[in-house]
Design a protein around this motif. Structure first.
Motif, PDB file in Angstrom:
ATOM      1  N   VAL A  44       1.037  -1.042   0.004  1.00  0.00           N
ATOM      2  CA  VAL A  44       0.080  -0.184   0.028  1.00  0.00           C
ATOM      3  C   VAL A  44       0.920   1.123   0.186  1.00  0.00           C
ATOM      4  N   MET A  45       0.476   2.267  -0.812  1.00  0.00           N
ATOM      5  CA  MET A  45       1.563   3.468  -0.926  1.00  0.00           C
ATOM      6  C   MET A  45       0.431   4.656  -0.618  1.00  0.00           C
ATOM      7  N   ILE A  46       0.835   5.404   0.204  1.00  0.00           N
ATOM      8  CA  ILE A  46       0.118   6.734   0.811  1.00  0.00           C
ATOM      9  C   ILE A  46       0.713   7.942   0.088  1.00  0.00           C
ATOM     10  N   HIS A  47      -0.073   8.880  -0.407  1.00  0.00           N
ATOM     11  CA  HIS A  47       0.406   9.991  -0.937  1.00  0.00           C
ATOM     12  C   HIS A  47      -0.488  11.272  -0.434  1.00  0.00           C
ATOM     13  N   HIS A  48       0.133  12.492  -0.796  1.00  0.00           N
ATOM     14  CA  HIS A  48      -1.040  13.756  -0.290  1.00  0.00           C
ATOM     15  C   HIS A  48      -1.335  14.347  -1.871  1.00  0.00           C
ATOM     16  N   THR A  49      -2.408  14.849  -1.895  1.00  0.00           N
ATOM     17  CA  THR A  49      -2.981  15.167  -3.165  1.00  0.00           C
ATOM     18  C   THR A  49      -2.406  16.787  -3.666  1.00  0.00           C
ATOM     19  N   VAL A  50      -1.967  17.520  -2.983  1.00  0.00           N
ATOM     20  CA  VAL A  50      -1.503  18.869  -2.995  1.00  0.00           C
ATOM     21  C   VAL A  50      -2.583  19.567  -3.578  1.00  0.00           C
ATOM     22  N   THR A  51      -3.732  19.401  -3.050  1.00  0.00           N
ATOM     23  CA  THR A  51      -4.881  20.136  -3.306  1.00  0.00           C
ATOM     24  C   THR A  51      -5.871  20.443  -1.950  1.00  0.00           C
ATOM     25  N   SER A  52      -7.002  21.077  -2.106  1.00  0.00           N
ATOM     26  CA  SER A  52      -7.763  21.399  -1.003  1.00  0.00           C
ATOM     27  C   SER A  52      -8.990  21.056  -1.345  1.00  0.00           C
ATOM     28  N   ALA A  94       1.845   5.402  -8.529  1.00  0.00           N
ATOM     29  CA  ALA A  94       3.162   5.246  -7.938  1.00  0.00           C
ATOM     30  C   ALA A  94       4.323   5.717  -9.044  1.00  0.00           C
ATOM     31  N   GLY A  95       4.305   5.691 -10.309  1.00  0.00           N
ATOM     32  CA  GLY A  95       5.310   5.677 -10.976  1.00  0.00           C
ATOM     33  C   GLY A  95       6.417   4.653 -11.129  1.00  0.00           C
ATOM     34  N   LEU A  96       7.456   5.151 -11.684  1.00  0.00           N
ATOM     35  CA  LEU A  96       8.699   4.082 -11.608  1.00  0.00           C
ATOM     36  C   LEU A  96       9.372   4.471 -10.081  1.00  0.00           C
ATOM     37  N   GLY A  97       9.908   3.425  -9.541  1.00  0.00           N
ATOM     38  CA  GLY A  97      10.452   3.288  -8.249  1.00  0.00           C
ATOM     39  C   GLY A  97      11.645   2.496  -8.255  1.00  0.00           C
ATOM     40  N   ASP A 114      15.836   5.056  -1.499  1.00  0.00           N
ATOM     41  CA  ASP A 114      15.313   4.937  -2.798  1.00  0.00           C
ATOM     42  C   ASP A 114      16.354   5.856  -3.627  1.00  0.00           C
ATOM     43  N   ASN A 115      16.921   5.144  -4.658  1.00  0.00           N
ATOM     44  CA  ASN A 115      18.024   5.875  -5.238  1.00  0.00           C
ATOM     45  C   ASN A 115      17.845   5.637  -6.652  1.00  0.00           C
ATOM     46  N   GLU A 116      16.760   4.585  -7.122  1.00  0.00           N
ATOM     47  CA  GLU A 116      16.653   4.387  -8.554  1.00  0.00           C
ATOM     48  C   GLU A 116      15.016   4.442  -8.824  1.00  0.00           C
ATOM     49  N   ALA A 117      15.063   4.524 -10.091  1.00  0.00           N
ATOM     50  CA  ALA A 117      13.492   4.623 -10.728  1.00  0.00           C
ATOM     51  C   ALA A 117      13.560   3.689 -12.050  1.00  0.00           C
ATOM     52  N   ASN A 118      13.266   2.295 -11.657  1.00  0.00           N
ATOM     53  CA  ASN A 118      13.408   1.212 -12.635  1.00  0.00           C
ATOM     54  C   ASN A 118      12.573   0.381 -12.471  1.00  0.00           C
ATOM     55  N   THR A 119      11.424   0.512 -11.786  1.00  0.00           N
ATOM     56  CA  THR A 119      10.347  -0.612 -11.596  1.00  0.00           C
ATOM     57  C   THR A 119       8.984   0.063 -11.305  1.00  0.00           C
ATOM     58  N   ASP A 120       8.218  -0.600 -12.175  1.00  0.00           N
ATOM     59  CA  ASP A 120       6.657  -0.030 -12.277  1.00  0.00           C
ATOM     60  C   ASP A 120       5.855  -0.397 -10.934  1.00  0.00           C
ATOM     61  N   GLY A 121       5.714   0.955 -10.247  1.00  0.00           N
ATOM     62  CA  GLY A 121       4.939   0.787  -9.089  1.00  0.00           C
ATOM     63  C   GLY A 121       3.439   0.660  -9.053  1.00  0.00           C
ATOM     64  N   ASN A 122       2.750   1.059 -10.396  1.00  0.00           N
ATOM     65  CA  ASN A 122       1.596   1.148 -10.521  1.00  0.00           C
ATOM     66  C   ASN A 122       1.085  -0.421 -10.591  1.00  0.00           C
ATOM     67  N   ARG A 123       1.771  -1.344 -11.022  1.00  0.00           N
ATOM     68  CA  ARG A 123       1.469  -2.735 -11.104  1.00  0.00           C
ATOM     69  C   ARG A 123       1.340  -3.295  -9.546  1.00  0.00           C
ATOM     70  N   HIS A 124       2.077  -2.605  -8.735  1.00  0.00           N
ATOM     71  CA  HIS A 124       2.379  -3.589  -7.479  1.00  0.00           C
ATOM     72  C   HIS A 124       1.682  -3.000  -6.212  1.00  0.00           C
ATOM     73  N   PHE A 125       1.270  -1.751  -6.230  1.00  0.00           N
ATOM     74  CA  PHE A 125       0.605  -1.061  -5.076  1.00  0.00           C
ATOM     75  C   PHE A 125      -0.502  -0.586  -5.220  1.00  0.00           C
ATOM     76  N   TRP A 172       9.474   5.647  -1.994  1.00  0.00           N
ATOM     77  CA  TRP A 172       9.575   4.614  -3.352  1.00  0.00           C
ATOM     78  C   TRP A 172      10.154   5.329  -4.458  1.00  0.00           C
ATOM     79  N   GLN A 173       9.847   6.603  -4.636  1.00  0.00           N
ATOM     80  CA  GLN A 173      10.571   7.223  -5.776  1.00  0.00           C
ATOM     81  C   GLN A 173      11.247   8.381  -5.716  1.00  0.00           C
ATOM     82  N   PRO A 174      12.474   8.354  -5.916  1.00  0.00           N
ATOM     83  CA  PRO A 174      13.625   9.476  -5.788  1.00  0.00           C
ATOM     84  C   PRO A 174      12.833  10.868  -5.953  1.00  0.00           C
ATOM     85  N   GLY A 175      12.933  11.798  -5.014  1.00  0.00           N
ATOM     86  CA  GLY A 175      12.563  13.109  -5.445  1.00  0.00           C
ATOM     87  C   GLY A 175      11.177  13.584  -4.929  1.00  0.00           C
ATOM     88  N   LYS A 176      10.228  12.529  -4.575  1.00  0.00           N
ATOM     89  CA  LYS A 176       9.054  12.651  -4.036  1.00  0.00           C
ATOM     90  C   LYS A 176       9.148  13.154  -2.490  1.00  0.00           C
TER      91      LYS A 176
END
Length: 291
Positions: A44-52, A94-97, A114-125, A172-176
Protein backbone atom coordinates in the motif's frame (compact mmCIF):
# COMPACT_ATOMS: atom_id res chain seq x y z
CA UNK A 1 2.83 -11.11 -3.42
CA UNK A 2 -0.89 -11.53 -3.93
CA UNK A 3 -3.78 -11.40 -6.34
CA UNK A 4 -5.51 -7.98 -6.22
CA UNK A 5 -8.72 -7.78 -4.22
CA UNK A 6 -11.94 -7.65 -6.20
CA UNK A 7 -14.03 -4.50 -5.90
CA UNK A 8 -16.43 -6.23 -3.51
CA UNK A 9 -13.63 -7.58 -1.31
CA UNK A 10 -11.87 -4.21 -1.19
CA UNK A 11 -15.08 -2.43 -0.23
CA UNK A 12 -15.88 -5.00 2.45
CA UNK A 13 -12.36 -4.92 3.89
CA UNK A 14 -12.46 -1.13 4.26
CA UNK A 15 -15.91 -1.08 5.83
CA UNK A 16 -15.13 -3.99 8.14
CA UNK A 17 -12.19 -1.95 9.44
CA UNK A 18 -14.68 0.71 10.52
CA UNK A 19 -14.29 3.21 7.66
CA UNK A 20 -16.95 5.39 6.08
CA UNK A 21 -16.65 4.59 2.37
CA UNK A 22 -18.24 6.40 -0.59
CA UNK A 23 -18.35 4.65 -3.97
CA UNK A 24 -17.58 7.40 -6.49
CA UNK A 25 -19.09 7.11 -9.94
CA UNK A 26 -17.93 4.03 -11.91
CA UNK A 27 -14.94 3.27 -9.67
CA UNK A 28 -15.43 -0.51 -9.97
CA UNK A 29 -14.46 -0.52 -13.66
CA UNK A 30 -12.28 2.61 -13.71
CA UNK A 31 -8.61 1.69 -14.22
CA UNK A 32 -5.55 1.80 -16.49
CA UNK A 33 -5.36 -1.95 -17.07
CA UNK A 34 -5.12 -1.39 -20.83
CA UNK A 35 -1.73 0.29 -20.26
CA UNK A 36 -0.06 -2.49 -18.31
CA UNK A 37 -0.57 -5.31 -15.80
CA UNK A 38 -2.27 -4.93 -12.44
CA UNK A 39 -0.72 -7.32 -9.95
CA UNK A 40 0.68 -9.24 -8.33
CA UNK A 41 0.19 -6.69 -5.56
CA UNK A 42 2.74 -6.26 -2.81
CA UNK A 43 1.80 -3.25 -0.71
CA UNK A 44 0.00 0.00 0.00
CA UNK A 45 1.34 3.43 -0.92
CA UNK A 46 0.31 6.69 0.78
CA UNK A 47 0.32 10.09 -0.98
CA UNK A 48 -0.90 13.64 -0.42
CA UNK A 49 -2.94 15.38 -3.11
CA UNK A 50 -1.42 18.91 -3.06
CA UNK A 51 -5.05 20.12 -3.26
CA UNK A 52 -7.75 21.37 -0.92
CA UNK A 53 -11.46 20.61 -0.89
CA UNK A 54 -12.93 17.14 -0.84
CA UNK A 55 -15.11 17.13 -3.96
CA UNK A 56 -12.59 18.79 -6.24
CA UNK A 57 -9.84 16.46 -4.99
CA UNK A 58 -11.99 13.39 -5.56
CA UNK A 59 -12.88 14.50 -9.09
CA UNK A 60 -9.23 15.20 -9.88
CA UNK A 61 -8.17 11.77 -8.66
CA UNK A 62 -10.96 10.13 -10.64
CA UNK A 63 -10.41 12.04 -13.89
CA UNK A 64 -6.70 12.85 -13.75
CA UNK A 65 -5.48 15.60 -16.08
CA UNK A 66 -4.11 16.03 -19.58
CA UNK A 67 -0.62 14.74 -18.77
CA UNK A 68 -1.71 12.00 -16.34
CA UNK A 69 -5.10 10.34 -16.93
CA UNK A 70 -7.10 8.98 -14.02
CA UNK A 71 -7.60 7.18 -11.86
CA UNK A 72 -4.70 8.65 -9.89
CA UNK A 73 -5.22 6.26 -6.97
CA UNK A 74 -7.68 3.71 -5.63
CA UNK A 75 -9.06 5.79 -2.80
CA UNK A 76 -9.09 9.42 -1.67
CA UNK A 77 -8.99 9.99 2.10
CA UNK A 78 -10.72 13.23 3.07
CA UNK A 79 -9.92 15.32 6.11
CA UNK A 80 -13.01 14.01 7.92
CA UNK A 81 -11.80 10.43 7.45
CA UNK A 82 -14.19 9.43 4.67
CA UNK A 83 -12.67 7.21 1.97
CA UNK A 84 -13.84 7.85 -1.59
CA UNK A 85 -13.16 4.91 -3.91
CA UNK A 86 -12.21 6.18 -7.37
CA UNK A 87 -10.49 3.24 -9.07
CA UNK A 88 -10.20 -0.52 -9.12
CA UNK A 89 -7.19 -1.93 -10.95
CA UNK A 90 -4.06 -0.27 -12.26
CA UNK A 91 -3.92 3.42 -11.30
CA UNK A 92 -1.50 6.26 -12.11
CA UNK A 93 -0.16 6.91 -8.63
CA UNK A 94 3.19 5.25 -7.96
CA UNK A 95 5.17 5.64 -11.17
CA UNK A 96 8.69 4.22 -11.45
CA UNK A 97 10.51 3.46 -8.22
CA UNK A 98 13.33 1.50 -6.69
CA UNK A 99 13.46 -2.28 -7.18
CA UNK A 100 15.36 -2.63 -3.90
CA UNK A 101 12.45 -0.98 -2.09
CA UNK A 102 10.01 -3.37 -3.75
CA UNK A 103 12.07 -6.37 -2.60
CA UNK A 104 12.09 -5.01 0.95
CA UNK A 105 8.29 -4.59 0.84
CA UNK A 106 7.85 -8.13 -0.49
CA UNK A 107 10.13 -9.51 2.25
CA UNK A 108 8.74 -7.05 4.84
CA UNK A 109 12.22 -5.95 5.89
CA UNK A 110 13.76 -2.53 6.57
CA UNK A 111 13.49 -0.14 3.64
CA UNK A 112 16.66 0.88 1.79
CA UNK A 113 17.15 4.37 0.41
CA UNK A 114 15.21 4.92 -2.80
CA UNK A 115 17.89 5.92 -5.29
CA UNK A 116 16.62 4.35 -8.51
CA UNK A 117 13.51 4.64 -10.68
CA UNK A 118 13.52 1.37 -12.58
CA UNK A 119 10.41 -0.53 -11.49
CA UNK A 120 6.70 -0.10 -12.31
CA UNK A 121 4.95 0.72 -9.04
CA UNK A 122 1.48 1.12 -10.55
CA UNK A 123 1.46 -2.64 -11.03
CA UNK A 124 2.34 -3.56 -7.46
CA UNK A 125 0.78 -1.02 -5.06
CA UNK A 126 -2.65 0.04 -3.91
CA UNK A 127 -2.63 3.84 -3.68
CA UNK A 128 -4.40 6.26 -1.35
CA UNK A 129 -4.31 10.00 -1.99
CA UNK A 130 -4.93 12.03 1.18
CA UNK A 131 -6.36 15.53 0.87
CA UNK A 132 -3.58 17.86 1.99
CA UNK A 133 -1.64 20.76 0.45
CA UNK A 134 1.64 19.07 1.33
CA UNK A 135 3.23 22.36 2.38
CA UNK A 136 4.05 21.26 5.91
CA UNK A 137 1.46 23.71 7.28
CA UNK A 138 -1.84 22.17 6.22
CA UNK A 139 -3.00 20.16 9.25
CA UNK A 140 -3.65 16.43 9.34
CA UNK A 141 -6.83 16.01 11.45
CA UNK A 142 -6.96 13.04 13.79
CA UNK A 143 -9.88 11.56 11.81
CA UNK A 144 -7.83 11.61 8.60
CA UNK A 145 -4.77 10.00 10.18
CA UNK A 146 -6.98 7.32 11.71
CA UNK A 147 -8.52 6.66 8.29
CA UNK A 148 -5.06 6.27 6.72
CA UNK A 149 -4.23 3.78 9.47
CA UNK A 150 -7.48 1.88 9.00
CA UNK A 151 -7.38 1.80 5.19
CA UNK A 152 -3.80 0.51 5.22
CA UNK A 153 -4.59 -2.06 7.90
CA UNK A 154 -7.68 -3.22 6.04
CA UNK A 155 -5.70 -4.13 2.94
CA UNK A 156 -2.85 -5.64 4.94
CA UNK A 157 -5.33 -7.73 6.92
CA UNK A 158 -7.04 -8.93 3.74
CA UNK A 159 -3.72 -10.08 2.26
CA UNK A 160 -2.07 -11.29 5.46
CA UNK A 161 0.62 -8.58 5.31
CA UNK A 162 2.25 -6.70 8.18
CA UNK A 163 2.66 -2.94 8.49
CA UNK A 164 5.98 -3.31 6.63
CA UNK A 165 3.95 -3.56 3.43
CA UNK A 166 2.85 0.10 3.76
CA UNK A 167 5.14 2.82 2.39
CA UNK A 168 5.01 6.48 1.45
CA UNK A 169 5.52 7.73 -2.08
CA UNK A 170 8.68 9.44 -0.82
CA UNK A 171 10.08 6.04 0.17
CA UNK A 172 9.50 4.64 -3.31
CA UNK A 173 10.40 7.24 -5.93
CA UNK A 174 13.47 9.51 -5.73
CA UNK A 175 12.56 13.18 -5.42
CA UNK A 176 9.07 12.70 -3.99
CA UNK A 177 8.17 14.25 -0.63
CA UNK A 178 4.72 12.85 0.05
CA UNK A 179 3.19 12.34 2.43
CA UNK A 180 4.51 15.42 4.21
CA UNK A 181 3.36 16.29 7.71
CA UNK A 182 3.71 12.95 9.51
CA UNK A 183 6.31 10.20 9.44
CA UNK A 184 5.71 6.86 7.79
CA UNK A 185 7.51 5.10 10.66
CA UNK A 186 4.95 6.50 13.10
CA UNK A 187 2.10 5.53 10.77
CA UNK A 188 3.47 1.99 10.40
CA UNK A 189 3.61 1.72 14.20
CA UNK A 190 -0.08 2.66 14.34
CA UNK A 191 -0.96 0.16 11.62
CA UNK A 192 0.99 -2.58 13.41
CA UNK A 193 -0.89 -1.93 16.64
CA UNK A 194 -4.20 -2.06 14.80
CA UNK A 195 -3.30 -5.32 13.08
CA UNK A 196 -2.60 -6.79 16.51
CA UNK A 197 -6.28 -6.53 17.34
CA UNK A 198 -9.60 -7.19 15.67
CA UNK A 199 -11.13 -4.87 13.07
CA UNK A 200 -13.62 -2.33 14.39
CA UNK A 201 -16.45 -3.65 12.23
CA UNK A 202 -18.65 -1.62 9.91
CA UNK A 203 -19.60 1.84 11.21
CA UNK A 204 -23.17 2.35 12.38
CA UNK A 205 -25.41 3.57 9.58
CA UNK A 206 -26.26 7.27 9.75
CA UNK A 207 -29.67 8.11 11.19
CA UNK A 208 -32.38 8.53 8.55
CA UNK A 209 -32.98 12.13 7.47
CA UNK A 210 -35.79 13.97 9.20
CA UNK A 211 -38.18 16.13 7.24
CA UNK A 212 -40.67 18.77 8.28
CA UNK A 213 -44.22 17.40 8.40
CA UNK A 214 -46.78 19.25 6.33
CA UNK A 215 -47.93 22.19 8.49
CA UNK A 216 -51.25 22.63 6.65
CA UNK A 217 -52.20 24.95 3.81
CA UNK A 218 -53.37 27.66 6.25
CA UNK A 219 -49.80 27.98 7.49
CA UNK A 220 -48.76 29.65 4.23
CA UNK A 221 -50.23 33.13 4.37
CA UNK A 222 -48.97 36.71 4.26
CA UNK A 223 -47.39 37.68 7.56
CA UNK A 224 -46.20 34.19 8.43
CA UNK A 225 -42.54 34.12 9.55
CA UNK A 226 -40.88 30.80 10.21
CA UNK A 227 -37.61 28.94 9.69
CA UNK A 228 -39.75 26.37 7.88
CA UNK A 229 -40.43 28.93 5.13
CA UNK A 230 -36.70 29.54 4.72
CA UNK A 231 -35.96 25.80 4.58
CA UNK A 232 -38.73 25.32 2.03
CA UNK A 233 -37.32 28.12 -0.12
CA UNK A 234 -33.85 26.61 -0.10
CA UNK A 235 -35.23 23.27 -1.22
CA UNK A 236 -37.16 24.99 -4.03
CA UNK A 237 -33.94 26.68 -5.17
CA UNK A 238 -32.14 23.33 -5.06
CA UNK A 239 -34.87 21.85 -7.27
CA UNK A 240 -34.46 24.64 -9.81
CA UNK A 241 -37.79 26.22 -8.91
CA UNK A 242 -36.59 29.32 -7.05
CA UNK A 243 -38.15 32.56 -8.23
CA UNK A 244 -36.39 34.80 -5.73
CA UNK A 245 -34.64 38.09 -6.43
CA UNK A 246 -33.52 38.15 -2.78
CA UNK A 247 -33.68 35.27 -0.38
CA UNK A 248 -35.31 32.95 0.37
CA UNK A 249 -36.10 34.20 3.84
CA UNK A 250 -38.40 33.42 6.77
CA UNK A 251 -41.37 35.60 5.70
CA UNK A 252 -43.89 33.96 3.37
CA UNK A 253 -44.00 36.09 0.24
CA UNK A 254 -45.23 36.23 -3.32
CA UNK A 255 -41.79 34.93 -4.40
CA UNK A 256 -42.35 31.87 -2.22
CA UNK A 257 -45.75 31.31 -3.79
CA UNK A 258 -44.38 31.61 -7.34
CA UNK A 259 -41.50 29.30 -6.47
CA UNK A 260 -43.82 26.68 -5.02
CA UNK A 261 -46.08 26.97 -8.04
CA UNK A 262 -43.04 26.17 -10.20
CA UNK A 263 -42.45 23.09 -8.04
CA UNK A 264 -46.08 22.01 -8.46
CA UNK A 265 -45.80 22.38 -12.22
CA UNK A 266 -42.57 20.36 -12.16
CA UNK A 267 -44.53 17.57 -10.48
CA UNK A 268 -47.12 17.71 -13.27
CA UNK A 269 -49.82 19.80 -11.64
CA UNK A 270 -51.59 22.53 -13.61
CA UNK A 271 -54.34 25.11 -13.27
CA UNK A 272 -55.69 25.54 -9.78
CA UNK A 273 -53.59 22.61 -8.58
CA UNK A 274 -50.48 24.70 -9.24
CA UNK A 275 -51.54 27.80 -7.32
CA UNK A 276 -48.37 27.98 -5.21
CA UNK A 277 -50.02 26.98 -1.94
CA UNK A 278 -48.42 23.79 -0.61
CA UNK A 279 -50.50 20.64 -0.36
CA UNK A 280 -49.48 17.53 1.56
CA UNK A 281 -48.52 15.39 -1.44
CA UNK A 282 -46.28 17.99 -3.08
CA UNK A 283 -44.84 18.99 0.32
CA UNK A 284 -43.88 15.42 1.19
CA UNK A 285 -42.13 15.06 -2.17
CA UNK A 286 -40.15 18.29 -1.61
CA UNK A 287 -38.54 16.80 1.53
CA UNK A 288 -37.94 19.97 3.52
CA UNK A 289 -35.23 19.27 6.15
CA UNK A 290 -36.34 19.35 9.75
CA UNK A 291 -35.63 22.68 11.44
Amino acid sequence: MATPLSADRLLKALRDEGLRVVEHRSWRTHNRNHKGPWGPVNGVMIHHTVTSGTQSSVELCYNGHSSLPGPLCHGVIAKDGTVYLVGNGRANHAGLGDDDVLRAVVNETALPADNEANTDGNRHFYGFECVNLGDGKDPWPAAQLEAIEKASAAICRAHGWSQRSVIGHKEWQPGKVDPRGFTMDAMRDRIGQRLGGNPDGPPAPPPPPRYEPFPGAAFFQVGRRSAIVTAMGRRLVAEGCGRYEVGPGPAWSEADRKSYAAWQRKLGYSGGDADGIPGKTSWDRLKVPNV
